[in-house]
Design an enzyme around this catalytic site. Structure first.
Site, mmCIF file in Angstrom:
data_model
loop_
_atom_site.group_PDB
_atom_site.id
_atom_site.type_symbol
_atom_site.label_atom_id
_atom_site.label_comp_id
_atom_site.label_asym_id
_atom_site.label_seq_id
_atom_site.Cartn_x
_atom_site.Cartn_y
_atom_site.Cartn_z
ATOM 1 N N HIS A 146 26.347 61.158 36.736
ATOM 2 C CA HIS A 146 25.498 59.968 36.831
ATOM 3 C C HIS A 146 24.133 60.164 36.184
ATOM 4 O O HIS A 146 23.527 59.217 35.705
ATOM 5 C CB HIS A 146 25.382 59.524 38.288
ATOM 6 C CG HIS A 146 26.675 58.966 38.778
ATOM 7 N ND1 HIS A 146 27.591 59.740 39.430
ATOM 8 C CD2 HIS A 146 27.237 57.748 38.623
ATOM 9 C CE1 HIS A 146 28.659 59.006 39.692
ATOM 10 N NE2 HIS A 146 28.469 57.798 39.212
ATOM 11 N N ARG A 202 25.794 48.868 39.205
ATOM 12 C CA ARG A 202 25.870 49.941 40.210
ATOM 13 C C ARG A 202 24.700 49.723 41.179
ATOM 14 O O ARG A 202 23.545 49.809 40.764
ATOM 15 C CB ARG A 202 25.743 51.304 39.552
ATOM 16 C CG ARG A 202 26.896 51.693 38.633
ATOM 17 C CD ARG A 202 26.612 53.052 37.991
ATOM 18 N NE ARG A 202 27.773 53.641 37.376
ATOM 19 C CZ ARG A 202 27.998 53.674 36.057
ATOM 20 N NH1 ARG A 202 27.136 53.143 35.221
ATOM 21 N NH2 ARG A 202 29.083 54.255 35.579
ATOM 22 N N ARG A 213 28.930 45.847 42.008
ATOM 23 C CA ARG A 213 29.744 46.794 42.773
ATOM 24 C C ARG A 213 29.003 47.161 44.049
ATOM 25 O O ARG A 213 27.818 47.511 44.004
ATOM 26 C CB ARG A 213 30.020 48.056 41.950
ATOM 27 C CG ARG A 213 30.987 48.999 42.664
ATOM 28 C CD ARG A 213 31.317 50.201 41.827
ATOM 29 N NE ARG A 213 30.179 51.098 41.728
ATOM 30 C CZ ARG A 213 30.153 52.172 40.933
ATOM 31 N NH1 ARG A 213 31.198 52.462 40.180
ATOM 32 N NH2 ARG A 213 29.093 52.948 40.895
ATOM 33 N N GLU A 250 39.863 54.191 39.881
ATOM 34 C CA GLU A 250 39.158 55.389 39.427
ATOM 35 C C GLU A 250 39.686 56.681 40.040
ATOM 36 O O GLU A 250 39.042 57.720 39.953
ATOM 37 C CB GLU A 250 37.643 55.249 39.644
ATOM 38 C CG GLU A 250 37.226 54.829 41.032
ATOM 39 C CD GLU A 250 35.725 54.559 41.146
ATOM 40 O OE1 GLU A 250 34.959 54.925 40.247
ATOM 41 O OE2 GLU A 250 35.331 53.984 42.168
ATOM 42 N N ASP A 310 35.419 58.720 36.841
ATOM 43 C CA ASP A 310 36.020 59.376 38.005
ATOM 44 C C ASP A 310 37.511 59.604 37.799
ATOM 45 O O ASP A 310 38.059 60.598 38.278
ATOM 46 C CB ASP A 310 35.778 58.544 39.271
ATOM 47 C CG ASP A 310 34.386 58.785 39.817
ATOM 48 O OD1 ASP A 310 33.963 59.953 39.848
ATOM 49 O OD2 ASP A 310 33.714 57.808 40.180
ATOM 50 N N CYS A 364 35.280 50.206 32.495
ATOM 51 C CA CYS A 364 33.822 50.284 32.606
ATOM 52 C C CYS A 364 33.321 51.715 32.692
ATOM 53 O O CYS A 364 32.162 51.950 32.985
ATOM 54 C CB CYS A 364 33.331 49.477 33.806
ATOM 55 S SG CYS A 364 33.954 50.094 35.369
HETATM 56 C C1 PEP Z 1 33.660 55.453 36.795
HETATM 57 O O1 PEP Z 1 33.948 56.253 37.678
HETATM 58 O O2 PEP Z 1 34.207 55.453 35.660
HETATM 59 C C2 PEP Z 1 32.637 54.431 37.037
HETATM 60 C C3 PEP Z 1 32.406 53.480 36.155
HETATM 61 O O3 PEP Z 1 31.907 54.522 38.181
HETATM 62 P P1 PEP Z 1 30.701 55.569 38.360
HETATM 63 O O4 PEP Z 1 30.445 56.193 36.995
HETATM 64 O O5 PEP Z 1 29.536 54.817 38.863
HETATM 65 O O6 PEP Z 1 31.246 56.534 39.345
HETATM 66 MG MG MG Z 2 33.233 55.922 39.670
#
Ligand code: PEP
Ligand code: MG
Length: 631
Positions: A238, A345, A381, A486, A510, A557
């Site tokens: 992240h 997010r 989300r 995910e 993920d 995404c």
């Molecule tokens: C992902 O897991 O691809 C996703 C878009 O969610 P995050 O990156 O916020 O975990």
């Molecule tokens: Mg994710």
């Protein structure tokens, strides 16, 4: 993509100012490979490129944690809890030191010999040492918080060392500094506070740190910081996502950085190549200035695409939306020409604070975002706590969140169903804003079984009934409730989950992490993190087909969506909606406008016949080069 270093004498540990060799003597600047009085030598370090662009600036290091946490007294009833906090911080610090020890294996032998005893000394101090025993005792006798106890005990020990009768004054100073260094590490782990000194960063500086958390990244001002480089971190963690979103050229997982870099040193950072060059030569500086100018020209060229539609050569429309991690990105989203927000997010609302945002605070934030998007669709989300996204205010109330493996614990929707009041507040805020500003969808993170969607929908409808009873006018029908795909489990059960969901958003970050058992934020295993692994692609294909069979909207995404080289493959698999960091949209649009859907479908079939990740990589690169030739 393993990070390595071609410098000498650098180490990956956050080491103290004085280093000692195997003989116990302090190293000289020359022996440690640091700059002396003479002109400094150019040193190039290699890391993981996470956010493209070139930065030229002076180093500003934040590897030093805040020197002191404020003194804090406690009540007698809190003694046990404080002792537990201390034990947790000791365990975390031991883990960090052990990890640093494994990482010095990549360094030249001479540097290893110098650093290993130092790290052993740290490990000993984190055992049953006077520092730890003394701090434990102080919590009870002085009735102080763990960080205060650690600092007081460390200062007492350091003062005693410095007062000793010994001619080796440098040795005494070194030992005192070692105690203080361990106390600082413990304090940092105890307070888990972001680097507050961010606001003091001089304009145009390159920020260097051992590690940057997503919460730290949320505090950065992209207008002031030229670049970011850290020892830790992976390509799709992240922190990396935030840095990309903020458009700050960045290199993470850069071994040896904190030892080699000194505050004020001139530096060239290349976030595309993944290099950090300290004390650059005149030739390196000229090349960097040219690259900066070329980058600006390319950006100006891409900006012209802003108003053009994302349509393939055979007329197929593709939706290109933006991911949003913090409201500071809103102007970038507008500049990029995004068709709305495909993934908002909401974790930022919960970061860097000790309490939870209430319904009114959430309403105000969502309303501000929807207003800025001016009628474009926004997919919000609900909170995805877990993994690296550490939220202090929540950790308190849900002990399981701090368990041994948060990525496999109560993450995402699991935690929200355990603490439904959090979900209720968030649903209520989103529904109220949707009623006023429209065009909203709601997304559930980390779903693995259809029952979780059912349960979440029951809460959603209950909240809607309550709001209607209160006289709120809500959209009818209610905004769609979708599911992040995910995890491998969700992808393979996508047909069953699809029956409960209104849309899918495939989160390849993920999905790759859980499929390949590779932490997305971990530098050591970054070379194994590969969204093009056939296992990941087959899961994407399976989930996409499950949605398309039901004519249910499906998008991607994850970070994969923002890589123009992967756009042909995703379109070929049937995806027509991509959500990515805003700065990636122009290049993705350029790719879409050069593609023909039938070509993409043929290409995807070829890729999906392969089972060797290296061959898939080759095919993808080959297809992208063909496109570049055509452009
Ligand atoms: C992902 O897991 O691809 C996703 C878009 O969610 P995050 O990156 O916020 O975990
Ligand atoms: Mg994710």
């Amino acid at each position: 993509m393993k990070a390595d270093s071609d410098t000498t004498g650098a180490d990956p540990a956050a080491v103290p100012p004085v280093l000692r060799g195997p003989d116990g003597r302090a190293r000289t600047a020359a022996a440690s490979g640091r700059r002396g009085g003479a002109a400094a030598r150019e040193t190039r370090l290699k890391g993981i490129p996470v956010s493209p662009g070139v930065a030229i600036g002076a180093i500003f290091d934040t590897t030093e944690p805040p020197a002191e946490a404020p003194r804090r007294g406690i009540a007698a009833a809190e003694v046990e809890a404080e002792r537990q906090r201390l034990a947790d911080a000791v365990a975390a610090s031991r883990k960090q030191v052990a990890k640093l020890k494994t990482r010095i294996g990549v360094l030249p032998e001479e540097a290893q010999e110098e650093l290993a005893p130092l790290l052993d000394a740290y490990a000993m101090m984190l055992g049953n040492s006077r520092l730890i025993r003394g701090a434990r005792k102080r919590i009870e006798t002085d009735l102080v918080a763990a960080e205060t106890a650690v600092q007081d005990e460390a200062e007492t020990i350091a003062a005693a060392i410095l007062a000793a009768r010994d001619d080796d004054k440098a040795g005494l100073l070194r030992r005192a500094q070692e105690v203080r260094e361990i106390a600082r590490r413990l304090t940092r782990n105890l307070t888990a506070s972001p680097f507050r000194s961010f606001k003091d960063i001089p304009e145009g500086a390159i920020l260097v740190a051992e590690e940057l958390t997503p919460a730290d990244a949320a505090l950065l001002n992209p207008a002031r910081i030229a670049g970011v480089a850290t020892e830790e971190g992976g390509a799709d963690g992240h922190t990396a996502i935030m840095l990309r979103a903020l458009g700050i050229p960045s290199v993470l997982g850069c071994h040896g950085l904190t030892e080699a870099a000194r505050r004020g040193d001139p530096c060239v950072l290349d976030g595309t190549a993944g290099t950090v060059t300290l004390n650059p030569s005149a030739a390196t500086l000229t090349a960097a200035r040219n690259a900066l100018a070329a980058f600006a020209r390319e950006r100006a060229k891409l900006a012209k695409l802003r108003r053009l539609p994302a349509v393939t050569t055979d007329g197929e429309e593709v939706e290109l939306q933006a991911n949003l991690e913090i409201p500071a990105e809103l102007p970038l989203i507008a500049q990029a020409g995004a068709q709305g927000i495909g993934l908002l997010r909401t974790e930022f609302l919960f970061m860097n604070r000790e309490d939870l945002p209430d319904e009114e605070a959430q309403v105000a934030t969502y309303a501000e975002i929807l207003e800025a998007m001016d009628g474009e669709p926004v997919t919000i989300r609900v909170l995805d706590w877990g993994g690296e996204k550490d939220i202090e205010a929540l950790a308190e109330g849900v002990p399981a969140l701090t368990g041994p493996n948060p990525a496999l614990g109560l993450r995402g929707v699991r935690m929200l169903l355990k603490r439904p009041e959090l979900l209720e507040v968030q649903f209520a805020a989103i529904l109220r804003v949707a009623a006023a500003k429209g065009c909203v969808r709601i997304l559930l993170p980390m779903v693995t079984v259809p029952a979780e969607v059912k349960q979440a929908r029951e809460i959603y409808e209950r909240v809607a009934r309550r709001l209607r009873r209160r006289g709120e006018k809500l959209p009818d029908p209610l905004p769609p409730l979708g599911v992040m795909i995910e995890t491998p489990g969700a992808a393979l059960a996508a047909d069953a989950i699809a029956l409960e969901a209104d849309f899918f958003a495939i989160g390849t970050n993920d999905l790759a992490m859980y499929t390949l058992a590779v932490d997305r934020a971990e530098a050591e295993v970054a070379h194994l993190y590969d969204p093009l692994h056939p296992a990941v692609l087959r899961l994407v294909q399976f989930a996409t087909e499950a949605a398309l069979r039901l004519r249910m909207p499906v998008s991607v995404c994850g970070e994969m969506a923002g890589n123009p080289r992967l756009v042909p493959l995703l379109l070929g698999l049937g995806i027509r909606s991509l959500s990515m960091n805003a700065s990636a949209i122009p290049r993705a649009k350029q790719a879409v406008r050069a593609l023909d859907i039938a070509d993409c479908a043929r290409f995807a079939r070829r890729v999906m016949e392969q089972s060797d990740p290296a061959r898939i990589q080759e095919l993808v690169m080959g297809f992208a080069e063909g496109l570049t030739d055509k452009a």
